[in-house]
Design an enzyme around this catalytic site. Structure first.
Site, mmCIF file in Angstrom:
data_model
loop_
_atom_site.group_PDB
_atom_site.id
_atom_site.type_symbol
_atom_site.label_atom_id
_atom_site.label_comp_id
_atom_site.label_asym_id
_atom_site.label_seq_id
_atom_site.Cartn_x
_atom_site.Cartn_y
_atom_site.Cartn_z
ATOM 1 N N ASP A 67 0.861 -1.173 0.000
ATOM 2 C CA ASP A 67 0.000 0.000 0.000
ATOM 3 C C ASP A 67 0.901 1.228 0.000
ATOM 4 O OD1 ASP A 67 -1.740 2.191 0.947
ATOM 5 O OD2 ASP A 67 -3.180 0.595 1.381
ATOM 6 N N ILE A 68 0.613 2.213 -0.867
ATOM 7 C CA ILE A 68 1.472 3.399 -0.942
ATOM 8 C C ILE A 68 1.215 4.385 0.198
ATOM 9 C CG2 ILE A 68 1.923 3.233 -3.416
ATOM 10 C CD1 ILE A 68 -0.137 5.527 -3.772
ATOM 11 N N ASN A 123 -13.234 -4.410 1.993
ATOM 12 C CA ASN A 123 -14.393 -3.524 1.961
ATOM 13 C C ASN A 123 -15.114 -3.642 0.617
ATOM 14 O OD1 ASN A 123 -13.487 -2.406 4.476
ATOM 15 N ND2 ASN A 123 -12.060 -1.142 3.339
ATOM 16 N N GLN A 130 -14.679 1.386 0.841
ATOM 17 C CA GLN A 130 -13.856 0.963 -0.296
ATOM 18 C C GLN A 130 -13.504 2.214 -1.100
ATOM 19 O OE1 GLN A 130 -15.759 -1.693 -3.103
ATOM 20 N NE2 GLN A 130 -13.828 -2.207 -4.094
ATOM 21 N N HIS A 136 -10.200 -5.828 -3.296
ATOM 22 C CA HIS A 136 -8.858 -6.067 -2.761
ATOM 23 C C HIS A 136 -8.939 -6.314 -1.252
ATOM 24 C CE1 HIS A 136 -9.520 -1.704 -2.432
ATOM 25 N NE2 HIS A 136 -8.657 -1.693 -1.420
ATOM 26 N N HIS A 138 -6.735 -6.023 2.358
ATOM 27 C CA HIS A 138 -5.633 -5.372 3.057
ATOM 28 C C HIS A 138 -5.088 -6.372 4.068
ATOM 29 C CE1 HIS A 138 -6.604 -1.103 1.966
ATOM 30 N NE2 HIS A 138 -7.809 -1.637 1.776
#
Length: 195
Positions: A67-68, A123, A130, A136, A138
């Protein structure tokens, strides 16, 4: 997926708004996770996509990357390559592979970070928080809980608190270490299966 009732679905992006996860999926080729590219490989150059993407798994069906804006060190995202807005939009084989790799990525994440507590969050839709309209998961290490020793205290949950951008050098090193640990986990699983 078309809506049989022809009703408006606000979670489906118009064609004019590209999906960032589809961009990542179309940018990075697949590779055998039992023989991942090294840290110096140009195959997974983070700068091939904008913003920089730190890929840790790239199969024909799935993609996992850092995750950025991580909630903690090692925060991963796992998604299908094929665009699917919500979990109900993935097919059975994608769902099975997602489930299998959630477990394997969790093991690799623990090996990499040394953190033995983590959240798996998924989500569906804007009302469920979301943000990217591509299904996706996490995987979020929770080191602050272990470090505090106060396991019964409440703590900041998902998306609350300060998130800072992932440092490029740190991201590249962490992604390479995760790829190597995914390989080790797959090797361990393979040895267990042969016993």
């Amino acid at each position: 997926m078309a809506d049989p009732n022809n009703t408006f679905d606000p979670t489906i992006l118009p064609a004019s708004e590209p999906c960032p996860f589809c961009t990542i999926a179309n940018t990075y080729p697949t590779y055998d996770p039992t023989s991942p590219p090294g840290a110096d490989s140009k195959l997974l150059d983070p700068d091939k996509a904008a913003p920089a993407s730190f890929v840790v798994l790239s199969t024909p069906t799935l993609l996992a990357f850092l995750d950025i804006l991580p909630l903690s060190h090692g925060h991963l995202l796992l998604c299908p390559r094929r665009h699917a807005p919500k979990l109900t939009d993935v097919d059975a084989s994608e769902a099975a592979e997602l489930g299998s790799y959630l477990r394997l990525l969790s093991k690799a994440l623990v090996k990499t970070t040394g953190v033995y507590d983590w959240n798996v969050v998924q989500n569906n839709g804007a009302a469920a928080a979301q943000v990217v309209n591509h299904v996706h998961y996490h995987l979020i290490p929770r080191p602050e809980i272990r470090a505090s020793g106060k396991l019964r205290e409440s703590f900041t949950m998902f998306g609350r608190g300060v998130r800072s951008e992932l440092d490029d050098d740190e991201g590249a090193a962490l992604a390479a270490k995760l790829r190597e640990n995914i390989k080790l986990v797959l090797d361990e699983e393979s040895r267990k299966a042969r016993l």
